[in-house]
Write a protein that holds these residues in place. Structure first.
Motif, PDB file in Angstrom:
ATOM      1  N   ALA A   6       0.830  -1.205   0.000  1.00 44.87           N
ATOM      2  CA  ALA A   6       0.000   0.000   0.000  1.00 44.87           C
ATOM      3  C   ALA A   6       0.866   1.256   0.000  1.00 44.87           C
ATOM      4  O   ALA A   6       0.553   2.239  -0.672  1.00 44.87           O
ATOM      5  CB  ALA A   6      -0.925  -0.006   1.217  1.00 44.87           C
ATOM      6  N   TYR A   7       1.966   1.216   0.737  1.00 44.40           N
ATOM      7  CA  TYR A   7       2.868   2.368   0.796  1.00 44.40           C
ATOM      8  C   TYR A   7       3.463   2.653  -0.584  1.00 44.40           C
ATOM      9  O   TYR A   7       3.542   3.798  -1.022  1.00 44.40           O
ATOM     10  CB  TYR A   7       3.983   2.095   1.802  1.00 44.40           C
ATOM     11  N   ILE A   8       3.884   1.601  -1.274  1.00 45.26           N
ATOM     12  CA  ILE A   8       4.472   1.769  -2.606  1.00 45.26           C
ATOM     13  C   ILE A   8       3.438   2.324  -3.574  1.00 45.26           C
ATOM     14  O   ILE A   8       3.734   3.193  -4.400  1.00 45.26           O
ATOM     15  CB  ILE A   8       5.036   0.432  -3.116  1.00 45.26           C
ATOM     16  N   LYS A   9       2.195   1.832  -3.456  1.00 46.02           N
ATOM     17  CA  LYS A   9       1.134   2.311  -4.341  1.00 46.02           C
ATOM     18  C   LYS A   9       0.912   3.807  -4.172  1.00 46.02           C
ATOM     19  O   LYS A   9       0.803   4.557  -5.144  1.00 46.02           O
ATOM     20  CB  LYS A   9      -0.164   1.551  -4.042  1.00 46.02           C
ATOM     21  N   VAL A  10       0.873   4.276  -2.923  1.00 41.13           N
ATOM     22  CA  VAL A  10       0.673   5.697  -2.665  1.00 41.13           C
ATOM     23  C   VAL A  10       1.898   6.502  -3.082  1.00 41.13           C
ATOM     24  O   VAL A  10       1.780   7.599  -3.636  1.00 41.13           O
ATOM     25  CB  VAL A  10       0.354   5.937  -1.173  1.00 41.13           C
ATOM     26  N   ALA A  11       3.104   5.941  -2.847  1.00 42.48           N
ATOM     27  CA  ALA A  11       4.325   6.654  -3.229  1.00 42.48           C
ATOM     28  C   ALA A  11       4.372   6.883  -4.732  1.00 42.48           C
ATOM     29  O   ALA A  11       4.768   7.952  -5.200  1.00 42.48           O
ATOM     30  CB  ALA A  11       5.550   5.867  -2.769  1.00 42.48           C
TER      31      ALA A  11
ATOM     32  N   GLN B 288      -9.033   7.605  -1.307  1.00 45.27           N
ATOM     33  CA  GLN B 288      -7.771   7.443  -0.594  1.00 45.27           C
ATOM     34  C   GLN B 288      -7.525   5.953  -0.318  1.00 45.27           C
ATOM     35  O   GLN B 288      -8.405   5.266   0.186  1.00 45.27           O
ATOM     36  CB  GLN B 288      -7.814   8.220   0.719  1.00 45.27           C
ATOM     37  N   PRO B 289      -6.333   5.444  -0.641  1.00 47.44           N
ATOM     38  CA  PRO B 289      -6.048   4.016  -0.443  1.00 47.44           C
ATOM     39  C   PRO B 289      -6.101   3.624   1.025  1.00 47.44           C
ATOM     40  O   PRO B 289      -5.777   4.416   1.911  1.00 47.44           O
ATOM     41  CB  PRO B 289      -4.622   3.861  -0.998  1.00 47.44           C
ATOM     42  N   SER B 290      -6.505   2.396   1.275  1.00 51.03           N
ATOM     43  CA  SER B 290      -6.565   1.875   2.639  1.00 51.03           C
ATOM     44  C   SER B 290      -5.185   1.915   3.282  1.00 51.03           C
ATOM     45  O   SER B 290      -4.192   1.514   2.688  1.00 51.03           O
ATOM     46  CB  SER B 290      -7.085   0.429   2.612  1.00 51.03           C
ATOM     47  N   GLY B 291      -5.138   2.430   4.507  1.00 48.30           N
ATOM     48  CA  GLY B 291      -3.873   2.538   5.218  1.00 48.30           C
ATOM     49  C   GLY B 291      -3.220   3.887   5.078  1.00 48.30           C
ATOM     50  O   GLY B 291      -2.252   4.187   5.776  1.00 48.30           O
ATOM     51  N   PHE B 292      -3.737   4.730   4.186  1.00 48.59           N
ATOM     52  CA  PHE B 292      -3.161   6.055   3.958  1.00 48.59           C
ATOM     53  C   PHE B 292      -4.271   7.107   3.906  1.00 48.59           C
ATOM     54  O   PHE B 292      -4.284   7.974   3.052  1.00 48.59           O
ATOM     55  CB  PHE B 292      -2.329   6.055   2.670  1.00 48.59           C
ATOM     56  N   ILE B 293      -5.214   6.970   4.823  1.00 42.18           N
ATOM     57  CA  ILE B 293      -6.308   7.920   4.929  1.00 42.18           C
ATOM     58  C   ILE B 293      -5.834   9.167   5.674  1.00 42.18           C
ATOM     59  O   ILE B 293      -5.246   9.074   6.754  1.00 42.18           O
ATOM     60  CB  ILE B 293      -7.515   7.306   5.667  1.00 42.18           C
ATOM     61  N   ASP B 294      -6.049  10.329   5.097  1.00 40.48           N
ATOM     62  CA  ASP B 294      -5.687  11.588   5.739  1.00 40.48           C
ATOM     63  C   ASP B 294      -6.595  11.802   6.951  1.00 40.48           C
ATOM     64  O   ASP B 294      -7.828  11.861   6.823  1.00 40.48           O
ATOM     65  CB  ASP B 294      -5.838  12.738   4.748  1.00 40.48           C
ATOM     66  N   GLU B 295      -6.000  11.884   8.151  1.00 41.24           N
ATOM     67  CA  GLU B 295      -6.793  11.990   9.368  1.00 41.24           C
ATOM     68  C   GLU B 295      -7.597  13.281   9.423  1.00 41.24           C
ATOM     69  O   GLU B 295      -8.692  13.321   9.993  1.00 41.24           O
ATOM     70  CB  GLU B 295      -5.875  11.884  10.595  1.00 41.24           C
ATOM     71  N   GLN B 296      -7.078  14.345   8.831  1.00 40.71           N
ATOM     72  CA  GLN B 296      -7.799  15.614   8.840  1.00 40.71           C
ATOM     73  C   GLN B 296      -8.915  15.660   7.798  1.00 40.71           C
ATOM     74  O   GLN B 296      -9.942  16.312   8.013  1.00 40.71           O
ATOM     75  CB  GLN B 296      -6.825  16.773   8.590  1.00 40.71           C
TER      76      GLN B 296
ATOM     77  N   PRO C   8     -10.611  12.733   6.039  1.00 38.99           N
ATOM     78  CA  PRO C   8     -10.826  11.326   5.708  1.00 38.99           C
ATOM     79  C   PRO C   8     -11.809  11.098   4.572  1.00 38.99           C
ATOM     80  O   PRO C   8     -11.796  10.043   3.931  1.00 38.99           O
ATOM     81  CB  PRO C   8     -11.352  10.732   7.019  1.00 38.99           C
ATOM     82  N   ASN C   9     -12.668  12.068   4.300  1.00 39.17           N
ATOM     83  CA  ASN C   9     -13.686  11.899   3.259  1.00 39.17           C
ATOM     84  C   ASN C   9     -13.295  12.552   1.938  1.00 39.17           C
ATOM     85  O   ASN C   9     -14.083  12.576   1.001  1.00 39.17           O
ATOM     86  CB  ASN C   9     -15.025  12.478   3.733  1.00 39.17           C
ATOM     87  N   HIS C  10     -12.092  13.124   1.880  1.00 35.35           N
ATOM     88  CA  HIS C  10     -11.634  13.742   0.648  1.00 35.35           C
ATOM     89  C   HIS C  10     -11.133  12.677  -0.331  1.00 35.35           C
ATOM     90  O   HIS C  10     -10.893  11.522   0.036  1.00 35.35           O
ATOM     91  CB  HIS C  10     -10.507  14.744   0.928  1.00 35.35           C
ATOM     92  N   VAL C  11     -10.983  13.077  -1.596  1.00 27.38           N
ATOM     93  CA  VAL C  11     -10.454  12.189  -2.627  1.00 27.38           C
ATOM     94  C   VAL C  11      -9.276  12.872  -3.311  1.00 27.38           C
ATOM     95  O   VAL C  11      -9.077  14.081  -3.170  1.00 27.38           O
ATOM     96  CB  VAL C  11     -11.530  11.835  -3.677  1.00 27.38           C
ATOM     97  N   TYR C  12      -8.482  12.081  -4.034  1.00 26.89           N
ATOM     98  CA  TYR C  12      -7.376  12.626  -4.807  1.00 26.89           C
ATOM     99  C   TYR C  12      -7.885  13.079  -6.176  1.00 26.89           C
ATOM    100  O   TYR C  12      -8.690  12.385  -6.816  1.00 26.89           O
ATOM    101  CB  TYR C  12      -6.288  11.578  -5.034  1.00 26.89           C
ATOM    102  N   LYS C  13      -7.389  14.216  -6.663  1.00 28.64           N
ATOM    103  CA  LYS C  13      -7.572  14.612  -8.048  1.00 28.64           C
ATOM    104  C   LYS C  13      -6.255  14.344  -8.762  1.00 28.64           C
ATOM    105  O   LYS C  13      -5.217  14.880  -8.401  1.00 28.64           O
ATOM    106  CB  LYS C  13      -7.936  16.094  -8.173  1.00 28.64           C
ATOM    107  N   LEU C  14      -6.315  13.486  -9.765  1.00 23.91           N
ATOM    108  CA  LEU C  14      -5.100  13.049 -10.436  1.00 23.91           C
ATOM    109  C   LEU C  14      -4.615  14.091 -11.438  1.00 23.91           C
ATOM    110  O   LEU C  14      -5.396  14.630 -12.224  1.00 23.91           O
ATOM    111  CB  LEU C  14      -5.343  11.731 -11.163  1.00 23.91           C
TER     112      LEU C  14
END
Length: 351
Positions: free
Chosen positions: A134-139, A160-168, A170-176
């Motif tokens: 999961a870390y490599i995927k997010v990196a 947001q991928p499991s294990g890398f949810i932004d605590e502040q 948590p309901n946001h998404v990434y824009k690629l």
């Protein structure tokens, strides 16, 4: 583990190499093969110079060197270090130790434990190997490693991928900003990007310029010294069947494995070599001289078939046809049959 002062990287390297040397001794240099079955940090003892010594052989198995797999009645070991095939099939081998050693390396590098319930509380993976994936995927996502194209033509969002949810948030998404691996828009983005580079006068210039913009790997299939040799019409010989012990063992299998590995990438756009590559990959552990000759034949076939491709007609009738065949116990090693099929929509192959 994270509360301790981190070891110097040279020290970690010394520990890793020392442990690998110890495993090699247990598996190959002792009078009888020793399978440890519980390679982990707690069983790697260190002296004052940080020399690694493998200890605690309470559940180890001693067997003959000719035996590869040892059936066992009860699975023993430490959660997180047990190889999946060992757990599923109740069979252990030196590969089980190699898997445990790999997890030990991850612990040594990341300063994380192989199994940690605290990670679950933070919505992360309990198993270290899953956490690293999961870390490599997010990196990759954060570094913007694209699978084609500088920009997407339309906005694309991902959760947001499991294990890398932004605590502040948590309901946001990434824009690629760029397409990532597996995205359905990636092929179109690749096509648009390749069109920009299509003016290169030669393949060497294209690879050099394209490599300055993207991270690419030149597979260099000419390393088998078949450039300029006579081309053949089929990837594999139709008269000879490959088997495990059909000829003398190939002394150094590194080149064999490299080329077969490279061919696995190529068959994504050349499905006509798929069967040949799959067959040759079966002998990667112990290739013979016949297998090496077969690898060269695939390269000779490719050298004479640059213009080959799948023709898709735009006026083909919408009729569906399927054909299948089997060689009926054609495998000389395990007497299994190989089946194949092709599905045509009119004159166009679709599966």
């Amino acid at each position: 583990m994270s509360s301790q002062s981190p070891l110097d990287w040279q020290v970690r390297k010394r520990i890793a190499l020392g442990t690998a040397s110890g495993l090699a001794c247990l598996h190959n240099e002792c009078e009888r093969k020793i399978i440890h079955r519980d390679i982990k940090a707690a069983n790697i003892f260190l002296n004052e110079d940080f020399d690694a010594i493998i200890g605690n052989f309470g559940i180890s198995i001693v067997t003959d060197h000719v035996i590869t797999d040892v059936p066992i009645q009860h699975v023993c070991g430490t959660i997180g270090h047990i190889a999946p095939e060992y757990l599923a099939k109740s069979i252990c081998s030196e590969k089980s130790d190699v898997y445990g050693y790999g997890i030990f390396l991850l612990e040594l590098i990341t300063r994380q434990t192989s199994f940690d319930l605290d990670r679950l509380a933070h919505e992360e993976d309990m198993m270290l190997v899953d956490w690293v994936r999961a870390y490599i995927k997010v990196a990759k996502c954060k570094k913007g490693q694209s699978s084609g194209g500088e920009m997407l033509s339309t906005p694309v969002y991902m959760s947001q991928p499991s294990g890398f949810i932004d605590e502040q948030f948590p309901n946001h998404v990434y824009k690629l900003n760029k397409p990532i691996y597996g995205l359905k828009q990636a092929p179109r983005a690749w096509f648009s990007e390749l069109q920009r580079w299509n003016h290169s006068p030669s393949i060497e210039t294209f690879v050099k310029k394209f490599g300055s913009q993207f991270s690419i790997k030149d597979l260099a299939l000419d390393r088998a010294n078949v450039v300029g040799t006579k081309a053949v019409k089929t990837p594999l010989s139709t008269g000879n069947t490959l088997s495990i012990s059909d000829s003398a063992h190939l002394g150094d299998a590194k080149e064999y494995c490299k080329i077969v590995g490279n061919l696995q990438y190529l068959m994504l756009i050349r499905p006509d070599i798929a069967y040949a590559v799959y067959k040759l990959a079966q002998f990667a552990n112990h290739p013979t001289t016949n297998h090496w000759t077969a690898v060269k034949r695939v390269l000779r076939y490719l050298g004479g078939s640059f213009e080959h491709g799948l023709f898709l007609s735009d006026n083909s009738p919408l009729t569906l046809h399927a054909y299948s065949d089997s060689d009926w116990v054609g495998n000389k090693d395990d007497h299994t049959s190989t089946s194949a099929f092709v599905v045509l929509l009119g004159r166009n192959p679709i599966a």
